[in-house]
Design a protein around this motif. Sequence first.
Motif, PDB file in Angstrom:
ATOM      1  N   GLN A 150      24.653 -17.850 -62.744  1.00  0.00           N
ATOM      2  CA  GLN A 150      25.145 -16.479 -62.599  1.00  0.00           C
ATOM      3  C   GLN A 150      24.071 -15.468 -62.985  1.00  0.00           C
ATOM      4  O   GLN A 150      23.892 -14.447 -62.320  1.00  0.00           O
ATOM      5  CB  GLN A 150      26.390 -16.278 -63.466  1.00  0.00           C
ATOM      6  N   SER A 154      22.296 -12.707 -60.558  1.00  0.00           N
ATOM      7  CA  SER A 154      22.286 -11.283 -60.917  1.00  0.00           C
ATOM      8  C   SER A 154      20.870 -10.722 -60.894  1.00  0.00           C
ATOM      9  O   SER A 154      20.636  -9.615 -60.410  1.00  0.00           O
ATOM     10  CB  SER A 154      22.908 -11.091 -62.305  1.00  0.00           C
ATOM     11  N   ASN A 170      29.641  -4.383 -53.014  1.00  0.00           N
ATOM     12  CA  ASN A 170      30.801  -4.604 -53.877  1.00  0.00           C
ATOM     13  C   ASN A 170      30.460  -4.048 -55.257  1.00  0.00           C
ATOM     14  O   ASN A 170      29.656  -4.629 -55.990  1.00  0.00           O
ATOM     15  CB  ASN A 170      31.135  -6.093 -53.946  1.00  0.00           C
ATOM     16  N   GLU A 173      31.035  -6.324 -58.367  1.00  0.00           N
ATOM     17  CA  GLU A 173      29.996  -7.333 -58.559  1.00  0.00           C
ATOM     18  C   GLU A 173      28.742  -6.707 -59.165  1.00  0.00           C
ATOM     19  O   GLU A 173      28.095  -7.309 -60.033  1.00  0.00           O
ATOM     20  CB  GLU A 173      29.665  -8.011 -57.228  1.00  0.00           C
ATOM     21  N   ASP A 176      29.532  -6.104 -62.898  1.00  0.00           N
ATOM     22  CA  ASP A 176      29.573  -7.354 -63.662  1.00  0.00           C
ATOM     23  C   ASP A 176      28.179  -7.940 -63.833  1.00  0.00           C
ATOM     24  O   ASP A 176      27.830  -8.452 -64.903  1.00  0.00           O
ATOM     25  CB  ASP A 176      30.491  -8.369 -62.960  1.00  0.00           C
ATOM     26  N   SER A 177      27.371  -7.894 -62.777  1.00  0.00           N
ATOM     27  CA  SER A 177      26.014  -8.429 -62.872  1.00  0.00           C
ATOM     28  C   SER A 177      25.179  -7.607 -63.849  1.00  0.00           C
ATOM     29  O   SER A 177      24.374  -8.161 -64.613  1.00  0.00           O
ATOM     30  CB  SER A 177      25.353  -8.433 -61.488  1.00  0.00           C
TER      31      SER A 177
END
Length: 329
Positions: A150, A154, A170, A173, A176-177
């Motif tokens: 992950q 990112s 998005n 996303e 979160d990244s």
Amino acid sequence: MAQRVTKESNFDLQAPVMTTDEIGILAIAFNQVLDRVKCLLEEQQAAAFRQQQMQEAQLLQSEKMSSLGQMVAGIAHEINNPVNFIYGNLDPAIQYVDDLLALLKTYRQEVPNPPLAVQTYATEIDAEFLEEDLPKLLQSMKFGADRVQQIVLSLKNFSRLDEAKAHQVNLHECLDSTLLILNNRIRKGIKIERLYGEIPSIEGFSSSLYQVFMNIINNALDALEEQHNPQDKPRIAIATELKDKNWVVVRIADNGSGIPSDVQERIFETFFTTKARGVGTGMGLSISYQIVVEKHGGQLMCKSEVGSGTEFIISLPIQKQHLPENAQP
């Protein structure tokens, strides 16, 4: 005198005032015009110099981000290969271990009284503990490998440089990244609240938006680190919502000490910073403003009260190229 000023471009010249009649009044007015023109020229030159400085700084920042992006992309690529190798072999390894444990269980059932040497070695290695702990160990390794995957993804998204055209982004996303990349800065005790609403993807440039979210969240973390009130638990709230069907709004708020009103008026100015020398460049919010407003056709606002925290409001059009000119969030 007017001819000399025009020919020499010397606005320090002054017409002599020798009478008090209309000619004297005209000479005084002429001198005042010269003084005003001189002031305007000095202001224009100063503005041009500031503009040149800003362009040079932006070019330097752009080159710095480009070099950083290339380096991060290279590192992410190099990390990705061995991580994929480990991650791809973990599932078969877990299956093999399960099979061996099943075989051991069958052996115990079929041979309840194994030879003394087998019993002694089982005691030495604590076979019961190994049987219980080994699956947990492999699951922990799988969780760690998944986490690294992950982070690498990112980093690859954040360092994306080949964005000549807008594409579907998005925002959840992206957020979160960004939080994943900043995880080492989110020290224990800082609570991150994700208040995500139902929003569509927007037309934009993901790497640029990563930069905006990174700058704003970094500033929020800086504000919380400077907070000296132990009674308030440090918190960053990130909320998203759909507004008027054509706009998506992202709100990033902290409960830090807030920003004084006189500072709020200048936070989007290039080179303006309240941080110590060597800590802030004064470019982060200025570049963020240009990305949101000029590159995406959106709006970036700040609301803050001293002692009550700060909130940045990012409004982005879903399809900026197809919105009517009078559409506003």
